[in-house]
Design an enzyme around this catalytic site. Sequence first.
Site, mmCIF file in Angstrom:
data_model
loop_
_atom_site.group_PDB
_atom_site.id
_atom_site.type_symbol
_atom_site.label_atom_id
_atom_site.label_comp_id
_atom_site.label_asym_id
_atom_site.label_seq_id
_atom_site.Cartn_x
_atom_site.Cartn_y
_atom_site.Cartn_z
ATOM 1 N N ASP A 1 -3.622 4.101 8.707
ATOM 2 C CA ASP A 1 -2.246 4.034 8.207
ATOM 3 C C ASP A 1 -1.805 5.279 7.451
ATOM 4 O OD1 ASP A 1 -1.953 1.617 9.381
ATOM 5 O OD2 ASP A 1 -1.779 0.442 7.547
ATOM 6 N N TYR B 1 2.467 -5.010 7.427
ATOM 7 C CA TYR B 1 1.723 -5.220 6.185
ATOM 8 C C TYR B 1 2.339 -4.469 5.009
ATOM 9 C CZ TYR B 1 -2.415 -8.023 7.201
ATOM 10 O OH TYR B 1 -3.265 -9.065 7.464
#
EC number: 1.4.3.21
Length: 667
Positions: free
Chosen positions: A318, A405
Amino acid sequence: KFALFSVLTLLSFHAVFSFTPLHTQHPLDPITKEEFLAVQTIVQNKYPISNNKLAFHYIGVDDPEKDLVLKYETSPTLISIPRKIFVVAIINSQTHEILIDLTIKSIVSDNIHNGYGFPVLSAAEQFLAIDLPLKYPPFIASVNKRGLNISEIVCSSFTMGWFGEEKNSRTVRVDCFMKESTVNIYVRPITGITIVADLDLMKIVEYHDRDTEAVPTAENTEYQVSKQSPPFGPKQHSLTSHQPQGPGFQINGTSVSWANWKFHIGFDVRAGIVISLASIYDLEKHKSRRVLYKGYISELFVPYQDPTEEFYFKTFFDSGEFGFGLSTVSLIPNRDCPPHAQFIDTYIHSADGTPIFLENAICVFEQYGNIMWRHTETGIPNESIEESRTEVDLAIRTVVTVGNYDNVLDWEFKTSGWMKPSIALSGILEIKGTNIKHKDEIKEEIHGKLVSANSIGIYHDHFYIYYLDFDIDGTQNSFEKTSLKTVRIVDGGSKRKSYWTTETQTAKTESDAKITIGLAPAELVVVNPNIKTAVGNEVGYRLIPAIPAHPLLTEDDYPQIRGAFTNYNVWVTPYNRTEKWAGGLYVDHSRGDDTLAVWTKKNREIVNKDIVMWHVVGIHHVPAQEDFPIMPLLSTSFELRPTNFFERNPVLKTLPPRDFTWPGCSN
């Protein structure tokens, strides 16, 4: 993985990372609006956009030499440090590494990256990619075949990793979802379709419609408060937060002073929040003492555990692929942070280099309610002794949202000298659509849990790796592992049969410092071997690790090769200004040839050196029905605790705060 976010307009107390003129900042300050504009102008002057295809993928401060920064800390008016900016840009399909000296407003170097991997994806190119399927005739035909409405479909882009291919293009997978009747798009995937888009060509280069699975229903998936209907959940009573003496901390530009702590807050479009130059005042020695030169999350590895065509590629990094700073969202006052919090704004950049104002990027607040220390003494006749001290912590918070998320990231500071980085996960599970409605219908491996009818929550991991450059009373530090050993008593000299003791080893090289945390208890301490306490102990800070999570992929699996920095829970390396990103500088489609695991093969010496600790914090996530349709917080943390750093308890003489009663109220 790519999702839109809106910059909220919120009223609050603010500090802004913006300074003029350019040369007045601290050397570690985040890039300002004016600096982003200067960088944009300098690069575009060399590569005019009229005849060059130019996109900025990373603009960050080029770390100054550490010794210069430390000299600046003691004599800021006597030290002049050039302000240099490191830029990664894709120009005419080539990746350029450009170093700019803003002090003289010119390019110092401009090199082309010819190795593996590509830079952080930009928001602009992802916007374009996720729009491609909606105009692509084969996809429209697939939508019609499923009886879906194309106007109710949104798409998202996902990095594809590397799986042994000899050559890679800058490609992404594009998955699509139904937004009809709910904004919770990630729980309504359209399965059975493979779409690959080339970001340089900006077109779909691969398309397959394999099979049709049911699209999960929208029923009971909405999470917006305005869309909820009775009966509601447990009632929350309002809480008024008031500090009659004002906050106990001061924010001066990028410097925070609180109680006995002082530190610098930075921000980077890849790392997000960066804590630097943390020092604590020692009451007995009458001076501030250095603890941490720099700390931040270097990477987040999220491998999903479904090897099928639908999911095998979902092994995300990420930070290196999407950018923690680029994915930082505006905090919501009174929700994400308490009413007495103060907020800090910052700037990130767009693909064309334009600065983007990010309001409420960081909040700073004090937390009350814990106990610092206490004792009730009942052993002295005719005396009643009760002493207790209230714990007040300082919290620094950001939220990073990458697709489905949300990562709530805190740095907590305690007056006892503790630092506590913590992570709390919320958001939406990655859902795979299925025709299965009940557990009894499962006849084969589904690689997850059935969390709702037609909805499989896929097994996955979250591996965060923290970069922790300790400077315990100076830069010359060592790493010690103190093992706890059982000793059996064999000579009959005691009524006991056993006890435990300790055995300390100093790691001489990087290999000695690769630690897998497990059942064997051990104390992991960074010490300054050159400075000792009055009784002869080396001063240090101890890592109290998070609950250990170890990778379960085989080491020859392609995602694990790229994420090999998770092979150990703790690593220690000699300080190297260029070794910042555990997964490598270029992570998209990378091959694992520039990672922490590769660097440490040099097996460099780390005794009495300037060293960096890397700590992997992991969560194995087995989804449950309570995680659906949106997750309650799932959290983990670790602590950095002084160990023989002070001569005694540093908060022994802390006085309890003055009791305060609201006018008109009684106890």
